[in-house]
Design a protein around this motif. Structure first.
Motif: not given
Length: 373
Positions: A121, A139-141, A305, A307, A321, A323
């Motif tokens: 990441l 950022i998308t997780l 970031i 989630y 994970l 992303f």
């Protein structure tokens, strides 16, 4: 490097050199079967296929992860090992050209998965920050492991867990699967003997019955799908139709998929969900928390970031994970990646090799750079 390469290519290659990677080149023409078997429905329908003189199905390279992994296996290189690449990929797209450049890093063999995830990441974020200076990035997780742990804890049978896991990453497929789970479709009309064999789960008997029927109809059992595959699929469909989640379990699954929080709050949100739903997710949650801590240690902007429990990426080989990174308020990802611990074994590695990696879309980056005054 030819003039066809994007102007930012040199900067990216120089960055890769500072990140302890081995630059790799893989053939443009690839065996198609690994992509057709493992890449996911969305990519499969976009692949450009051809055939060799010997009848082998080939394709133009639609992405780099599978070819890099195949090259690693064939070279018998040791691990851990980090590969970097920059080159063209070929696939049909609704927007933009069908031939475009991607760059990325594949990180193979590091057993410290939390650190390797965080490093991947961080590498992707560093690349985008380099070529898009001053651009705010979101950022998308997501986490395939957490999703599958919830499905298992809810007591879903293997067939349903597999269907939902395959749908993870596609909002439409997941919505359709959940609708079927809430209201299973009625059994299709089957003839008496077939219905009885399906109901009994008699794979051997059903395979023999299908073989006999094909022979009577003058069809070759070796043409198309094998009778055993047809029988297995019929039994699997019947098993899926026989399952209906309790209202409580279905509500818990919906509550889980609704979790969308800043990464700083994600571990607590997941703990609270597991406690409220009375589900045991300890191992998966411990790994999630370790990764979040490793991401924080890399100094990534925690406020950017999130989630999203329902977020996945449309490639079947991801196992943990996942992303994506986009320009703030952008509607298309600039980078995407994730963990794929089973992929190398499926591709022929003699022992399990953990892997994580990412790719960036250079055409999308260049389009953003052109908008900067």
């Amino acid at each position: 490097m030819t003039s066809r390469y994007p102007a930012i290519s040199t900067d990216i290659i120089n960055l890769f050199a500072t990140r302890n990677t081995h630059a790799v080149e893989v053939a443009i023409l690839q065996p198609a079967d690994p992509f057709l078997d493992m890449a996911g429905e969305d990519l499969r329908r976009r692949i450009f296929l051809t055939e060799s003189e010997t009848g082998q199905t080939l394709c133009l390279r639609p992405e780099f992860t599978i070819p890099v992994c195949l090259d690693h296996i064939s070279s018998q290189a040791g691990t851990p090992r980090r590969y970097s690449y920059l080159g063209e990929v070929f696939r049909q797209r609704r927007e933009g050209g069908n031939e475009f450049f991607q760059a990325g890093i594949e990180d193979l063999g590091d057993r410290d998965t939390a650190e390797a995830d965080a490093r991947s990441l961080a590498d992707a974020h560093a690349l985008l920050s380099l070529v898009l200076p001053g651009q705010a990035l979101a950022i998308t997780l997501g986490d395939q492991t957490i999703f599958e742990a919830v499905l298992a804890a809810l007591g879903l049978p293997r067939g349903w867990r597999m269907r939902l896991a395959r749908a993870f990453g596609s909002a439409l497929m997941l919505e359709a699967a959940l609708a079927d789970l809430a209201n299973p479709p009625r059994n299709s009309q089957l003839s008496g003997p077939v219905a009885a064999l399906v109901l009994d789960g008699n794979l051997e008997g059903l395979s023999a019955h299908i073989t006999s029927g094909m022979e009577e109809a003058g069809l070759s059992a070796s043409a198309g799908r094998a009778p055993s595959d047809i029988a297995r699929r019929l039994i699997e469909k019947a098993e899926l139709r026989s399952v209906r989640l309790s209202n409580e379990a279905f509500a818990a699954l919906k509550d889980f998929l609704a979790i969308d929080v800043p990464l700083d709050d994600a571990a607590q949100a997941l703990d609270s969900f597991a406690s409220d739903a009375r589900l045991s997710l300890d191992t998966a949650l411990e790994k999630f928390a370790a990764r979040a801590k490793a991401i924080e240690a890399h100094g990534l902007p925690a406020g950017n970031i999130r989630y999203d429990a329902a977020f996945g990426r449309p490639l079947d080989y991801y196992t943990g994970l996942v992303f994506e990174i986009a320009a703030d308020n952008g509607d298309r990802p600039l980078a995407g990646g994730g963990r794929y611990d089973r992929l190398l074994t499926l591709l022929g590695a003699k022992r399990p090799i953990p892997g994580v990696g990412f790719s960036v879309w250079l055409d999308r980056i260049e389009a953003l750079r052109e908008k900067v005054p």
